[in-house]
Motif scaffolding. Structure first.
Motif, short mmCIF file in Angstrom:
data_model
loop_
_atom_site.label_atom_id
_atom_site.label_comp_id
_atom_site.label_asym_id
_atom_site.label_seq_id
_atom_site.Cartn_x
_atom_site.Cartn_y
_atom_site.Cartn_z
N THR A 1 43.10 33.17 -46.34
CA THR A 1 42.17 33.69 -45.33
C THR A 1 41.54 34.95 -45.89
OG1 THR A 1 43.10 32.76 -43.30
CG2 THR A 1 42.10 34.94 -43.13
N THR A 2 40.23 35.09 -45.73
CA THR A 2 39.51 36.23 -46.28
C THR A 2 38.81 36.99 -45.17
OG1 THR A 2 39.14 35.05 -48.37
CG2 THR A 2 37.75 36.98 -47.93
N PHE A 3 39.13 38.26 -45.04
CA PHE A 3 38.45 39.11 -44.05
C PHE A 3 37.04 39.42 -44.55
CE2 PHE A 3 42.90 40.87 -43.02
CZ PHE A 3 43.14 39.82 -42.16
N ASN B 1 32.55 40.01 -43.04
CA ASN B 1 31.70 40.53 -41.98
C ASN B 1 31.19 39.43 -41.05
OD1 ASN B 1 29.11 39.43 -43.13
ND2 ASN B 1 29.64 40.82 -44.80
N THR B 2 30.55 39.85 -39.98
CA THR B 2 30.08 38.93 -38.95
C THR B 2 29.05 37.95 -39.48
OG1 THR B 2 30.47 40.60 -37.25
CG2 THR B 2 29.01 38.78 -36.67
N PHE B 3 28.17 38.40 -40.37
CA PHE B 3 27.14 37.53 -40.93
C PHE B 3 27.76 36.35 -41.65
CE2 PHE B 3 24.33 36.15 -44.32
CZ PHE B 3 23.09 36.07 -43.70
N VAL B 4 28.73 36.61 -42.52
CA VAL B 4 29.39 35.54 -43.26
C VAL B 4 30.14 34.62 -42.30
CG1 VAL B 4 31.13 34.99 -45.01
CG2 VAL B 4 29.55 36.90 -45.36
N HIS B 5 30.86 35.20 -41.35
CA HIS B 5 31.59 34.38 -40.39
C HIS B 5 30.67 33.44 -39.64
CE1 HIS B 5 35.85 35.20 -40.28
NE2 HIS B 5 35.63 36.50 -40.46
N PHE B 6 29.50 33.94 -39.25
CA PHE B 6 28.60 33.10 -38.46
C PHE B 6 28.13 31.89 -39.24
CE2 PHE B 6 24.63 31.66 -36.66
CZ PHE B 6 24.87 31.71 -35.29
N PHE B 7 27.59 32.12 -40.44
CA PHE B 7 27.01 31.01 -41.20
C PHE B 7 28.05 30.19 -41.95
CE2 PHE B 7 23.39 33.89 -40.57
CZ PHE B 7 22.52 32.99 -39.95
N ALA B 8 29.27 30.69 -42.03
CA ALA B 8 30.38 29.91 -42.58
C ALA B 8 31.17 29.22 -41.47
CB ALA B 8 31.30 30.78 -43.41
N PRO C 1 36.11 31.46 -43.09
CA PRO C 1 36.96 32.43 -43.79
C PRO C 1 38.38 32.47 -43.22
CG PRO C 1 34.77 33.34 -43.56
CD PRO C 1 34.79 32.05 -42.76
N TYR C 2 38.54 32.04 -41.96
CA TYR C 2 39.89 31.86 -41.41
C TYR C 2 40.43 30.53 -41.92
CZ TYR C 2 38.94 35.64 -38.05
OH TYR C 2 38.65 36.84 -37.47
N HIS D 1 35.24 27.85 -33.26
CA HIS D 1 35.04 29.00 -32.37
C HIS D 1 36.35 29.60 -31.88
CE1 HIS D 1 35.99 26.48 -28.83
NE2 HIS D 1 35.27 25.54 -29.42
N ALA D 2 37.47 28.85 -32.03
CA ALA D 2 38.77 29.35 -31.58
C ALA D 2 39.61 29.91 -32.73
CB ALA D 2 39.55 28.24 -30.87
N LEU D 3 39.10 29.85 -33.95
CA LEU D 3 39.89 30.32 -35.10
C LEU D 3 40.21 31.82 -35.03
CD1 LEU D 3 38.38 28.25 -38.05
CD2 LEU D 3 40.55 27.91 -36.86
#
Length: 317
Positions: A243-245, A247-254, A258-259, A272-274
């Motif tokens: 799992t890689t912490f 930013n929000t931009f990466v999380h949204f389009f990925a 990353p979880y 959406h529940a990750l």
């Protein structure tokens, strides 16, 4: 460098049935909002790029468009699990549309990805470990370019579509006719797009699709390598996946991938529940990356130390 540990070295959490059931609820709303956001960003960026293609603004715009297009892989990934939407037709629609953009046929990818989850980090049976990644600096950079994977995808499309030859061990016998039909439809779609472009003498596809998606590989490949490279050879999904912490931009389009350790441990939990799932699993995840720049450094060191051959690299068909 990754290590090989027993599955009992750090026990995985066992979520209460009611918690897991609540986290696993599928909904159309979250997927529709994410898909609109992702495809909407592609449409807006594409419109700006087309109108500003003769200016210096074209440089950052083509890079952004490339990132957005390449990360449609994550939209296809989530729909392959049928967790992006509650509606099966919506999963198929977004999955095939994403697959067309990135030359990765949806049904073939579903078969490939099913075995990846069944045999994660098993160097004999995990299909993601079948494409070797050389550890030399030049060859690693070549891999980051996506060129070896794209050559492989084109070869597979042609072999499946033109020859009707499906030999991948992860494709069940009863799915092979479907894979052939799918490849032929994808090839027909590409031929139609090319023919229309030539007839119109238009460079639109070149500017909005071909060039950006090539550039986008430089973002996607390091991201994908971070998922498993240097992690343990074990069936414990919270040990064999990172799992890689970020930013929000990466999380949204990925699509929250990353979880990734959480996703592998509980693949029925929608994207959406990750973040909520992470609160239950974070103390049990062995490999945590702190940003993709730093994690890429860890990956490169792992490759240089030769652990790639033993522990895998998290490539995608």
């Amino acid at each position: 460098m990754s290590t090989t540990t027993s599955d009992t070295a750090r026990p995985s959490p066992r979520l209460r049935a009611d918690v897991l059931k609540a986290l696993s609820v599928r909904t159309n709303g979250a997927g529709i909002r994410r898909a609109i956001g992702h495809f909407g960003a592609i449409a807006i960026t594409g419109a700006l790029l087309w109108n500003l293609r003769d200016t210096l603004w074209a440089i950052p715009l083509v890079v952004l468009q490339g990132y957005l297009l390449a990360f449609l892989f994550n939209a296809e990934h989530e729909t392959a699990h049928h967790t992006a939407f509650r509606s099966r037709p919506l999963n198929y629609l977004v999955g095939h549309l994403s697959g067309l953009v990135i030359l990765l046929p949806y049904e073939y990818y579903r078969a490939f990805h099913w075995d990846h989850h069944r045999y994660t980090q098993d160097k004999e049976r995990d299909p993601e470990l079948q494409l070797a990644v050389p550890s030399g600096r030049v060859s690693v950079i070549l891999f980051w370019s996506g060129l070896p994977i794209w050559i492989n995808r084109v070869k597979l499309l042609l072999r499946h579509g033109l020859l009707g030859d499906v030999t991948a061990p992860w494709v069940p016998e009863d799915k092979k006719p479907l894979i052939v039909r799918e490849a032929r439809l994808y090839l027909l779609a590409y031929a139609a797009l090319i023919a229309a472009s030539v007839a119109a003498a238009s460079t639109l596809l070149l500017w909005l699709w071909v060039l950006p998606v090539i550039i986008g590989q430089w973002f996607l490949r390091p991201y994908q390598l971070a998922e498993h490279t240097g992690c343990d050879n074990t069936s414990n999904m919270l040990h064999n996946t990172r799992t890689t912490f970020t930013n929000t931009f990466v999380h949204f389009f990925a699509w929250n991938m990353p979880y990734h350790a959480e996703h592998h441990a509980y693949p029925a939990v929608p994207f959406h529940a990750l973040p909520q799932l992470h609160t239950h699993t974070k103390e049990h995840i062995k490999h945590i990356g702190h940003g993709y720049i730093k994690t890429t450094g860890v990956v490169v060191r792992s490759l240089r130390e030769g652990s790639r051959a033993e522990h895998g690299v998290g490539t995608t068909a």
